[in-house]
Design a protein around this motif. Structure first.
Motif, PDB file in Angstrom:
ATOM      1  N   PHE A 154      -1.065   9.341   2.479  1.00  0.00           N
ATOM      2  CA  PHE A 154      -2.512   8.535   2.753  1.00  0.00           C
ATOM      3  C   PHE A 154      -2.752   8.682   4.134  1.00  0.00           C
ATOM      4  CE2 PHE A 154      -4.086   4.405   4.389  1.00  0.00           C
ATOM      5  CZ  PHE A 154      -5.187   4.085   3.425  1.00  0.00           C
ATOM      6  N   ARG A 158       2.129   4.590   1.209  1.00  0.00           N
ATOM      7  CA  ARG A 158       1.643   5.291   2.349  1.00  0.00           C
ATOM      8  C   ARG A 158       2.005   6.929   1.958  1.00  0.00           C
ATOM      9  NH1 ARG A 158      -1.370   3.473   5.766  1.00  0.00           N
ATOM     10  NH2 ARG A 158      -0.736   4.731   7.345  1.00  0.00           N
ATOM     11  N   LEU A 184       0.942  -1.161   0.023  1.00  0.00           N
ATOM     12  CA  LEU A 184      -0.109  -0.017  -0.075  1.00  0.00           C
ATOM     13  C   LEU A 184       0.785   1.221   0.100  1.00  0.00           C
ATOM     14  CD1 LEU A 184      -2.986   1.036   0.129  1.00  0.00           C
ATOM     15  CD2 LEU A 184      -2.547   1.093   2.800  1.00  0.00           C
ATOM     16  N   THR A 191      -8.164   4.679   6.116  1.00  0.00           N
ATOM     17  CA  THR A 191      -8.900   3.394   5.211  1.00  0.00           C
ATOM     18  C   THR A 191     -10.242   3.638   5.969  1.00  0.00           C
ATOM     19  OG1 THR A 191      -7.017   2.282   4.864  1.00  0.00           O
ATOM     20  CG2 THR A 191      -9.054   1.163   4.414  1.00  0.00           C
ATOM     21  N   LYS A 192     -11.374   3.789   4.969  1.00  0.00           N
ATOM     22  CA  LYS A 192     -12.776   3.779   5.506  1.00  0.00           C
ATOM     23  C   LYS A 192     -13.490   2.915   4.583  1.00  0.00           C
ATOM     24  CE  LYS A 192     -16.125   6.925   6.650  1.00  0.00           C
ATOM     25  NZ  LYS A 192     -16.625   8.312   6.714  1.00  0.00           N
ATOM     26  N   THR A 193     -14.424   2.040   5.152  1.00  0.00           N
ATOM     27  CA  THR A 193     -15.219   1.023   4.155  1.00  0.00           C
ATOM     28  C   THR A 193     -16.429   2.013   3.694  1.00  0.00           C
ATOM     29  OG1 THR A 193     -16.418   0.303   6.032  1.00  0.00           O
ATOM     30  CG2 THR A 193     -14.471  -0.848   5.376  1.00  0.00           C
TER      31      THR A 193
END
Length: 149
Positions: free
Chosen positions: A52, A22, A20, A55-57
């Protein structure tokens, strides 16, 4: 091109963490100089940083056969409003006729006045007036002018 020398370099650093990205740090140097006089030059330094944050769904995917079912599932208070495609006529009260408007702006659109900002504004307003005018009014304006206008 035209006696100008341009040199450009750029570099980017990517920080990866578990496949990922960053952060990314990019830097670009641009040097523009005249071939005739090297002391006349411009140097541009551009730095960008991309980081970055979190993270959010998002919402889950909704399965339905029609869009109305999906909208009802998202919020049952939403209501359907039909849109009609009927032509809308705008009526203008107190607006001058095309002939009257042409008489007021005619001098601004003479060839010796075309470089002025008022001529540009008057021309754009004339185009709008022509769009709203009837065919007979446009013909009256055209017939009232001589060939040089």
């Amino acid at each position: 091109v035209l006696g100008v020398n341009t040199t450009s370099t750029s570099a980017s650093i990517y920080l990866l963490e578990k496949n990922l990205i960053r952060s990314v740090l990019s830097e670009e140097h641009i040097l523009v100089s005249l071939n005739l006089r090297q002391e006349l030059a411009a140097k541009v330094l551009s730095t960008q940083r991309l980081e970055f944050q979190l993270t959010k769904t998002g919402p889950k995917q909704i399965q339905a056969e029609q869009i109305s079912s999906v909208v009802n599932h998202v919020n049952p208070e939403f209501v359907s409003i039909p849109l009609t495609s009927a032509a809308v006529k705008a009526t203008c009260k107190g607006c001058p006729s095309l002939i009257d408007y042409w008489k007021t702006i005619r001098e601004e659109l003479e060839p010796e006045n075309l470089a002025k900002a008022s001529a540009t504004r008057s021309f754009l307003l004339l185009v709008q007036a022509l769009r709203k005018a009837k065919k007979e009014d446009i013909l009256k304006v055209l017939r009232s002018e001589n060939d040089s206008t």
